[in-house]
Design a protein around this motif. Structure first.
Motif, PDB file in Angstrom:
ATOM      1  N   LEU A 189       0.821  -1.203   0.000  1.00 22.77           N
ATOM      2  CA  LEU A 189       0.000   0.000   0.000  1.00 22.77           C
ATOM      3  C   LEU A 189       0.859   1.258   0.000  1.00 22.77           C
ATOM      4  CD1 LEU A 189      -2.807   1.317   0.256  1.00 22.77           C
ATOM      5  CD2 LEU A 189      -2.590   1.085   2.729  1.00 22.77           C
ATOM      6  N   ARG A 190       2.001   1.202   0.663  1.00 23.24           N
ATOM      7  CA  ARG A 190       2.861   2.399   0.782  1.00 23.24           C
ATOM      8  C   ARG A 190       3.346   2.908  -0.581  1.00 23.24           C
ATOM      9  NH1 ARG A 190       6.807  -1.294   3.773  1.00 23.24           N
ATOM     10  NH2 ARG A 190       7.928  -2.319   2.094  1.00 23.24           N
ATOM     11  N   ASN A 191       3.301   2.067  -1.601  1.00 24.46           N
ATOM     12  CA  ASN A 191       3.698   2.504  -2.943  1.00 24.46           C
ATOM     13  C   ASN A 191       2.715   3.509  -3.527  1.00 24.46           C
ATOM     14  OD1 ASN A 191       5.745   0.653  -2.645  1.00 24.46           O
ATOM     15  ND2 ASN A 191       5.112  -0.656  -4.333  1.00 24.46           N
ATOM     16  N   PHE A 192       1.541   3.645  -2.910  1.00 24.90           N
ATOM     17  CA  PHE A 192       0.497   4.493  -3.463  1.00 24.90           C
ATOM     18  C   PHE A 192       0.157   5.690  -2.582  1.00 24.90           C
ATOM     19  CE2 PHE A 192       0.218   0.335  -5.203  1.00 24.90           C
ATOM     20  CZ  PHE A 192       0.044   0.565  -6.549  1.00 24.90           C
ATOM     21  N   LEU A 193       0.522   5.632  -1.305  1.00 26.31           N
ATOM     22  CA  LEU A 193       0.199   6.716  -0.383  1.00 26.31           C
ATOM     23  C   LEU A 193       1.398   7.640  -0.225  1.00 26.31           C
ATOM     24  CD1 LEU A 193      -1.686   4.695   2.378  1.00 26.31           C
ATOM     25  CD2 LEU A 193      -2.643   5.959   0.437  1.00 26.31           C
ATOM     26  N   HIS A 194       1.296   8.806  -0.820  1.00 28.97           N
ATOM     27  CA  HIS A 194       2.376   9.785  -0.743  1.00 28.97           C
ATOM     28  C   HIS A 194       1.773  11.138  -0.382  1.00 28.97           C
ATOM     29  CE1 HIS A 194       5.030   6.842  -2.575  1.00 28.97           C
ATOM     30  NE2 HIS A 194       4.166   6.686  -3.558  1.00 28.97           N
ATOM     31  N   PRO A 195       2.497  11.952   0.376  1.00 29.02           N
ATOM     32  CA  PRO A 195       1.978  13.284   0.716  1.00 29.02           C
ATOM     33  C   PRO A 195       1.677  14.084  -0.553  1.00 29.02           C
ATOM     34  CG  PRO A 195       3.957  12.790   1.985  1.00 29.02           C
ATOM     35  CD  PRO A 195       3.803  11.698   0.971  1.00 29.02           C
ATOM     36  N   GLY A 196       0.537  14.733  -0.548  1.00 32.07           N
ATOM     37  CA  GLY A 196       0.151  15.574  -1.672  1.00 32.07           C
ATOM     38  C   GLY A 196      -0.543  14.834  -2.805  1.00 32.07           C
ATOM     39  N   VAL A 197      -0.588  13.500  -2.742  1.00 35.55           N
ATOM     40  CA  VAL A 197      -1.262  12.728  -3.786  1.00 35.55           C
ATOM     41  C   VAL A 197      -2.736  12.588  -3.420  1.00 35.55           C
ATOM     42  CG1 VAL A 197      -1.400  10.465  -4.915  1.00 35.55           C
ATOM     43  CG2 VAL A 197       0.832  11.468  -4.403  1.00 35.55           C
ATOM     44  N   ASP A 198      -3.610  12.831  -4.382  1.00 30.92           N
ATOM     45  CA  ASP A 198      -5.039  12.700  -4.157  1.00 30.92           C
ATOM     46  C   ASP A 198      -5.359  11.281  -3.690  1.00 30.92           C
ATOM     47  OD1 ASP A 198      -7.773  11.847  -5.928  1.00 30.92           O
ATOM     48  OD2 ASP A 198      -7.923  13.624  -4.638  1.00 30.92           O
ATOM     49  N   HIS A 199      -6.025  11.163  -2.538  1.00 32.24           N
ATOM     50  CA  HIS A 199      -6.326   9.861  -1.933  1.00 32.24           C
ATOM     51  C   HIS A 199      -7.175   8.983  -2.859  1.00 32.24           C
ATOM     52  CE1 HIS A 199      -6.983   6.930   1.248  1.00 32.24           C
ATOM     53  NE2 HIS A 199      -8.268   6.977   0.973  1.00 32.24           N
ATOM     54  N   HIS A 200      -8.184   9.571  -3.473  1.00 30.40           N
ATOM     55  CA  HIS A 200      -9.064   8.811  -4.365  1.00 30.40           C
ATOM     56  C   HIS A 200      -8.278   8.252  -5.558  1.00 30.40           C
ATOM     57  CE1 HIS A 200     -12.615   7.514  -6.509  1.00 30.40           C
ATOM     58  NE2 HIS A 200     -12.218   8.214  -7.557  1.00 30.40           N
ATOM     59  N   LEU A 201      -7.447   9.080  -6.156  1.00 35.46           N
ATOM     60  CA  LEU A 201      -6.640   8.642  -7.294  1.00 35.46           C
ATOM     61  C   LEU A 201      -5.663   7.551  -6.863  1.00 35.46           C
ATOM     62  CD1 LEU A 201      -5.957   8.936 -10.251  1.00 35.46           C
ATOM     63  CD2 LEU A 201      -4.401  10.793  -9.662  1.00 35.46           C
ATOM     64  N   ALA A 202      -5.090   7.674  -5.659  1.00 32.90           N
ATOM     65  CA  ALA A 202      -4.176   6.648  -5.145  1.00 32.90           C
ATOM     66  C   ALA A 202      -4.893   5.315  -4.989  1.00 32.90           C
ATOM     67  CB  ALA A 202      -3.576   7.095  -3.811  1.00 32.90           C
ATOM     68  N   MET A 203      -6.138   5.333  -4.494  1.00 36.99           N
ATOM     69  CA  MET A 203      -6.894   4.090  -4.316  1.00 36.99           C
ATOM     70  C   MET A 203      -7.292   3.473  -5.669  1.00 36.99           C
ATOM     71  SD  MET A 203      -6.821   3.434  -1.144  1.00 36.99           S
ATOM     72  CE  MET A 203      -5.187   4.157  -1.209  1.00 36.99           C
ATOM     73  N   VAL A 204      -7.575   4.318  -6.640  1.00 38.54           N
ATOM     74  CA  VAL A 204      -7.884   3.825  -7.982  1.00 38.54           C
ATOM     75  C   VAL A 204      -6.657   3.121  -8.563  1.00 38.54           C
ATOM     76  CG1 VAL A 204      -8.367   4.562 -10.361  1.00 38.54           C
ATOM     77  CG2 VAL A 204      -9.722   5.470  -8.475  1.00 38.54           C
ATOM     78  N   LYS A 205      -5.496   3.736  -8.407  1.00 35.51           N
ATOM     79  CA  LYS A 205      -4.257   3.131  -8.912  1.00 35.51           C
ATOM     80  C   LYS A 205      -3.942   1.833  -8.170  1.00 35.51           C
ATOM     81  CE  LYS A 205      -2.099   7.255 -10.784  1.00 35.51           C
ATOM     82  NZ  LYS A 205      -0.914   8.111 -10.818  1.00 35.51           N
TER      83      LYS A 205
END
Length: 106
Positions: free
Chosen positions: A44-60
């Motif tokens: 999961l940490r590959n997708f959660l980064h500061p400033g990244v839209d949470h919804h877009l991160a979950m889609v990816k």
């Protein structure tokens, strides 16, 4: 069967990467190799980064964890000699849903 594992936290996931075995087939201690790759592991940490839209991160994340399922399904069907039924005469084409990543960007 397809096994999807999402690694949560900052742990060392190297054993999970081996289980995923994208590069080489899993091999038992007696030398027997796995017939098919059925595991997909994604941290999961590959997708959660500061400033990244949470919804877009979950889609990816969803796109990544589901990426291998079609290949896993086809390998099962081919290994078991299961042939899809033909489309009935006059059958309708099935429309696929839009790519959620493209929807999130608009």
């Amino acid at each position: 069967m397809s096994i999807i594992i999402v690694g949560v936290g900052a742990a060392d996931f190297s054993a999970m990467e081996i289980l995923d075995s994208d590069g080489t087939p899993l091999t038992a201690s007696d030398g027997q190799q796995a017939i098919r790759d059925i595991v997909q592991f994604v941290p999961l940490r590959n997708f959660l980064h500061p400033g990244v839209d949470h919804h877009l991160a979950m889609v990816k994340l969803a796109k990544e964890v589901l990426a291998e399922v079609p290949t896993q399904f086809l390998s099962y069907m081919q290994r078991n000699n299961i042939v899809p039924r033909p489309v009935p005469a006059g059958g309708q084409a099935v429309a696929l849903p839009p790519d959620p990543e493209l929807l999130a960007m608009s």
